[in-house]
Design an enzyme around this catalytic site. Structure first.
Site, mmCIF file in Angstrom:
data_model
loop_
_atom_site.group_PDB
_atom_site.id
_atom_site.type_symbol
_atom_site.label_atom_id
_atom_site.label_comp_id
_atom_site.label_asym_id
_atom_site.label_seq_id
_atom_site.Cartn_x
_atom_site.Cartn_y
_atom_site.Cartn_z
ATOM 1 N N GLY A 30 -13.986 51.395 -70.621
ATOM 2 C CA GLY A 30 -14.280 49.976 -70.835
ATOM 3 C C GLY A 30 -15.755 49.678 -70.641
ATOM 4 O O GLY A 30 -16.152 49.061 -69.655
ATOM 5 N N GLY A 34 -22.503 44.154 -71.436
ATOM 6 C CA GLY A 34 -22.399 42.933 -70.645
ATOM 7 C C GLY A 34 -21.264 42.932 -69.637
ATOM 8 O O GLY A 34 -21.135 42.005 -68.839
ATOM 9 N N GLY A 37 -18.087 47.782 -66.657
ATOM 10 C CA GLY A 37 -18.158 49.206 -66.950
ATOM 11 C C GLY A 37 -19.526 49.628 -67.450
ATOM 12 O O GLY A 37 -20.057 50.669 -67.050
ATOM 13 N N SER A 160 -7.214 43.499 -59.666
ATOM 14 C CA SER A 160 -7.706 42.125 -59.650
ATOM 15 C C SER A 160 -6.979 41.338 -58.568
ATOM 16 O O SER A 160 -5.836 41.655 -58.221
ATOM 17 C CB SER A 160 -7.462 41.469 -61.012
ATOM 18 O OG SER A 160 -7.664 40.065 -60.948
ATOM 19 N N TYR A 187 -0.129 39.449 -66.698
ATOM 20 C CA TYR A 187 -1.393 40.002 -66.190
ATOM 21 C C TYR A 187 -1.223 40.412 -64.727
ATOM 22 O O TYR A 187 -1.645 41.505 -64.324
ATOM 23 C CB TYR A 187 -2.508 38.965 -66.326
ATOM 24 C CG TYR A 187 -3.850 39.442 -65.807
ATOM 25 C CD1 TYR A 187 -4.559 40.446 -66.466
ATOM 26 C CD2 TYR A 187 -4.414 38.894 -64.656
ATOM 27 C CE1 TYR A 187 -5.794 40.890 -65.993
ATOM 28 C CE2 TYR A 187 -5.643 39.332 -64.177
ATOM 29 C CZ TYR A 187 -6.327 40.325 -64.847
ATOM 30 O OH TYR A 187 -7.541 40.763 -64.367
#
Length: 315
Positions: A30, A34, A37, A160, A187
């Site tokens: 990934g 910007g 990663g 996360s 998610y």
């Protein structure tokens, strides 16, 4: 534990751990320009690591490659096409890695997606679960032999704080074929799975040299938010204004968020804490949901995922 904190940046951590990083080979998944990663890859290359830039989009991989080479002309970089949502792509990428002449010292599983509309992938799995967990599970287990060629291998999985939005729905991980799909619960499931995967990986290899960590990097403005809608900003109104700008001071920079990637990958002071969850550059036992570190859940998920990829992985 080393003195890194919420103000540390990936570059400052890498500089402090330069002797640990130099000459190591690291796969970073990934690497969209910007994003976390790409920043992790940049600072690792800056400190003399050989970095494998892995991602779904070859054009984005090349853009990050060129940006790093512009800053560090002698950077040693490889490109690896890896679509985590496709088990076929994962297996092809793993086969390529197994042919490398060098060992893999660190695997940083940074790639991920967030809050996507329901989509069933070619392997029959919901997109977020397929990408954020199943693909990582398969890729890691397939390249374990290359990790064990290294003296002190580590696997770092980016989870996360969003794991708190939902446990793994063992009874219905596919949301009744999308009929009862909630993208944020999905998610949460996928990021809980990231932590459980780390717990089980660490436990299975506890008597070996392999170390595994999961992390919450923190929130920054990246392309990860591309699927956020007006309704989503209303749902998370404690954190966002209606126009999508952040409320309060919780938003951090990409440089700060990527610091935990480097700590988890190279800090020697946490080596004995394999299986731990880190945030803001520190082990954070009080910030992880109990269901996400439950050993029974971890083993159950490993068994389920083996069934989903059609392959068993034993130590």
């Amino acid at each position: 534990m080393s003195n890194f904190d919420t103000n540390s940046t990936a570059e400052s951590v890498a500089k402090a751990l330069a002797t640990e990083i130099r000459s190591k080979t690291v796969i970073v998944t990934g690497v969209t320009p910007g994003g976390y990663g790409a920043e992790a890859a940049r600072v690792l290359a800056l400190e003399g690591a050989k970095v494998v830039l892995a991602g779904r989009s070859l054009s984005k991989i090349k853009a990050t490659d060129e940006a790093i080479k512009k800053e560090t002309p002698d950077a040693e970089l490889r490109e690896l096409v890896l679509d985590l949502s496709s088990q076929k792509s994962v297996r092809e990428a793993a086969d390529e890695v197994l042919k490398y002449s060098e060992a893999i010292d660190v695997l940083i599983l940074n790639a991920g997606i967030m809050g996507t509309p329901y989509e069933k992938m070619v392997d029959g799995l919901e997109l977020q679960f397929a990408t954020n967990h199943v693909g990582n599970f398969l890729f890691t287990n397939l390249i374990i032999p290359k990790l064990f060629e290294a003296p002190a291998p580590r696997v770092v999985t980016v989870s996360s704080v969003g794991h708190q939005w939902g446990p793994v729905r063992f009874h219905d991980y596919d949301f009744q074929d999308g009929k009862v799909y909630d993208k944020w619960v999905a998610y949460g499931q996928s990021k809980t799975a990231s932590i459980l995967f780390t717990v089980e990986l660490a436990d299975r290899y506890k008597n070996t040299k392999l170390r595994a960590f999961s992390i919450h990097p923190g929130g920054a403005a990246t392309s990860l938010h591309q699927h956020m809608t007006k309704e989503d900003y209303e749902r998370f109104s404690d954190f966002y204004n209606p126009d999508g700008t952040a409320k309060g001071n919780w938003l951090r920079t990409v440089e700060q968020c990527s610091a935990t990637h480097i700590v988890a990958s190279f800090d020697p002071s946490i080596a004995n804490e394999t299986g731990a969850y880190l945030t803001e550059c520190k082990i954070a036992t009080d910030q992880v949901a109990p269901y996400a570190i439950d050993k029974e859940n971890a083993t159950k998920l490993w068994t389920l995922t083996e069934e989903l990829v059609g392959q068993k992985f034993n130590v």
